[in-house]
Design an enzyme around this catalytic site. Structure first.
Site, PDB file in Angstrom:
ATOM      1  N   ASN A 110       0.841  -1.315  -0.006  1.00  0.00           N
ATOM      2  CA  ASN A 110       0.115  -0.060  -0.090  1.00  0.00           C
ATOM      3  C   ASN A 110       0.833   1.210  -0.123  1.00  0.00           C
ATOM      4  OD1 ASN A 110      -1.871   1.930   0.479  1.00  0.00           O
ATOM      5  ND2 ASN A 110      -2.179   1.393   2.379  1.00  0.00           N
ATOM      6  N   TRP A 111       0.952   1.812  -1.071  1.00  0.00           N
ATOM      7  CA  TRP A 111       1.830   2.989  -1.283  1.00  0.00           C
ATOM      8  C   TRP A 111       1.253   4.316  -0.827  1.00  0.00           C
ATOM      9  CZ3 TRP A 111       4.339   2.046  -6.744  1.00  0.00           C
ATOM     10  CH2 TRP A 111       4.837   0.791  -7.085  1.00  0.00           C
ATOM     11  N   LYS A 112       0.222   4.387  -0.334  1.00  0.00           N
ATOM     12  CA  LYS A 112      -0.503   5.498   0.320  1.00  0.00           C
ATOM     13  C   LYS A 112      -0.361   6.830  -0.765  1.00  0.00           C
ATOM     14  CE  LYS A 112      -0.122   3.173   4.798  1.00  0.00           C
ATOM     15  NZ  LYS A 112       0.238   3.383   6.177  1.00  0.00           N
ATOM     16  N   HIS A 121      -9.341   1.181   5.081  1.00  0.00           N
ATOM     17  CA  HIS A 121      -7.974   1.441   5.906  1.00  0.00           C
ATOM     18  C   HIS A 121      -8.282   2.356   6.812  1.00  0.00           C
ATOM     19  CE1 HIS A 121      -3.984   2.478   6.466  1.00  0.00           C
ATOM     20  NE2 HIS A 121      -3.511   1.360   5.816  1.00  0.00           N
ATOM     21  N   GLU A 157      -6.316   4.717   7.800  1.00  0.00           N
ATOM     22  CA  GLU A 157      -6.308   6.102   7.713  1.00  0.00           C
ATOM     23  C   GLU A 157      -7.478   6.807   7.014  1.00  0.00           C
ATOM     24  OE1 GLU A 157      -2.512   5.514   5.668  1.00  0.00           O
ATOM     25  OE2 GLU A 157      -1.669   4.998   7.337  1.00  0.00           O
ATOM     26  N   GLU A 214      -5.358  -4.904  10.670  1.00  0.00           N
ATOM     27  CA  GLU A 214      -4.283  -4.184  10.762  1.00  0.00           C
ATOM     28  C   GLU A 214      -4.457  -3.218  12.218  1.00  0.00           C
ATOM     29  OE1 GLU A 214      -2.295  -2.795   6.859  1.00  0.00           O
ATOM     30  OE2 GLU A 214      -4.234  -1.573   7.191  1.00  0.00           O
ATOM     31  N   GLY A 255       2.787   2.088  10.815  1.00  0.00           N
ATOM     32  CA  GLY A 255       3.596   3.041  10.474  1.00  0.00           C
ATOM     33  C   GLY A 255       4.221   3.660  11.994  1.00  0.00           C
ATOM     34  N   SER A 274       3.644  -2.339  10.407  1.00  0.00           N
ATOM     35  CA  SER A 274       5.226  -2.251  10.563  1.00  0.00           C
ATOM     36  C   SER A 274       5.645  -3.667  10.000  1.00  0.00           C
ATOM     37  CB  SER A 274       5.528  -1.983  11.646  1.00  0.00           C
ATOM     38  OG  SER A 274       5.045  -0.669  12.426  1.00  0.00           O
ATOM     39  N   GLY A 320       2.818  -1.215   4.160  1.00  0.00           N
ATOM     40  CA  GLY A 320       2.914   0.244   4.124  1.00  0.00           C
ATOM     41  C   GLY A 320       4.425   0.675   3.835  1.00  0.00           C
ATOM     42  N   GLY A 321       5.270   1.043   4.567  1.00  0.00           N
ATOM     43  CA  GLY A 321       6.381   1.749   4.537  1.00  0.00           C
ATOM     44  C   GLY A 321       7.175   0.829   3.708  1.00  0.00           C
TER      45      GLY A 321
HETATM   46  P1  PGA Z   1       3.114   0.233   7.616  1.00  0.00           P
HETATM   47  O1  PGA Z   1       1.713   0.341   7.047  1.00  0.00           O
HETATM   48  O2  PGA Z   1       3.490  -1.180   6.910  1.00  0.00           O
HETATM   49  O3  PGA Z   1       3.897   1.430   7.342  1.00  0.00           O
HETATM   50  O4  PGA Z   1       2.966   0.096   9.298  1.00  0.00           O
HETATM   51  C1  PGA Z   1       0.699  -0.846   6.864  1.00  0.00           C
HETATM   52  C2  PGA Z   1      -0.757  -0.167   6.217  1.00  0.00           C
HETATM   53  O5  PGA Z   1      -0.939   1.209   6.418  1.00  0.00           O
HETATM   54  O6  PGA Z   1      -1.227  -0.885   5.484  1.00  0.00           O
END
Ligand code: PGA
Length: 249
Positions: free
Chosen positions: A9-11, A94, A96, A166, A172, A212, A233-234
């Site tokens: 997930n590149w956000k 998600h 966010e 999640e 993050g 993470s 994500g990251g």
């Molecule tokens: P993260 O994000 O790996 O940076 O913790 C995961 C996500 O939001 O899907």
């Protein structure tokens, strides 16, 4: 039998050039693990990504969609628009989107229904906040999120659902749920689905862990029997890290 899946997930990261560069490296280095690999670039970069990955096994997926088919919803994107550029899978729910854009269980249920009605596959995200876990409410919160958004669906719809657990406190933050915490929750999720839909639907749904995940912790998390992969994500923004995580599956 359920699929193993690793999704990035590149956000809101990577412009046009950076997206093309990362996709080129990923497709060149993609290991054949038998797992499905997906990436979710930003909306503006989806058409280019679909073209760039035409002959790759990596699937391009979307990070979000609106529940309406079209209309006066400035700034929004519909499921049919996604399909018109070759997208088959969309992330919905998600944390966010829930936290910063006010997406409630009710809105998410409408989005899931709209996506499935169009034949899109849904990667549904959910998970508790830190206070929920501290107050021992994490199972109740997760059960409520699942029931509110997904448990009005027909049994047949579940073949198009991928789940991504999640925990918000792990997204993050560098703090990961322990492999045992992930397994415990994934087993609970599967049991909750079994109780409503029966064992065969529950056994066939892929449940990804997100929060993470890094090259250093992926193998241990993925080794748990109810963890079918990860939503990253990251670490999915760095080609070598994402490839290492794919290898860990
Ligand atoms: P993260 O994000 O790996 O940076 O913790 C995961 C996500 O939001 O899907």
């Amino acid at each position: 039998m359920r699929n193993k899946i690793v999704a990035g997930n590149w956000k809101m990261n990577k412009n046009l050039e950076e997206t093309a560069a990362l996709l080129a490296t990923l497709s060149a280095k993609l290991p054949d693990t038998g797992a499905e690999v997906m990436v979710a670039p930003t909306f503006v970069n989806l058409p280019g990504a679909v073209r760039d990955l035409e002959s790759s096994k990596i699937e391009v997926i979307a990070q979000n969609m609106h529940f309406a088919e079209n209309g006066a919803y400035t700034g929004e994107i519909s499921g049919s628009m996604l399909q018109s550029i070759g997208i088959d899978t969309v992330i919905i729910g998600h944390s966010e989107r829930r936290a910063y854009f006010g997406e409630t269980d009710e809105i998410l249920a409408k989005k899931v229904t709209a996506a499935l009605a169009r034949g899109l596959r849904v990667m549904f995200c959910f998970g508790e906040e830190l206070e929920d876990r501290k107050s021992d409410n994490h199972f109740a919160v997760v059960e409520r999120q699942l029931k509110n958004a997904l448990f009005s669906l027909d049994a047949g719809a579940w073949s198009k659902i991928i789940l991504a657990y999640e925990p918000v406190w792990a997204i993050g933050t560098g703090e990961t749920a322990s492999p045992e915490q992930a397994q415990e929750m994934h087993a609970f999720i599967r049991k909750t689905i079994t109780d409503t839909y029966g064992g065969s639907i529950a056994d066939n749904v892929s449940i990804l862990y997100g929060g993470s995940v890094k090259p250093g912790n992926a193998s241990e998390i993925f080794s748990k029997p109810d963890v079918d992969g990860g939503l990253i994500g990251g670490a999915s923004l760095v080609a070598d890290d994402f490839i290492a995580i794919i290898n860990a599956i």
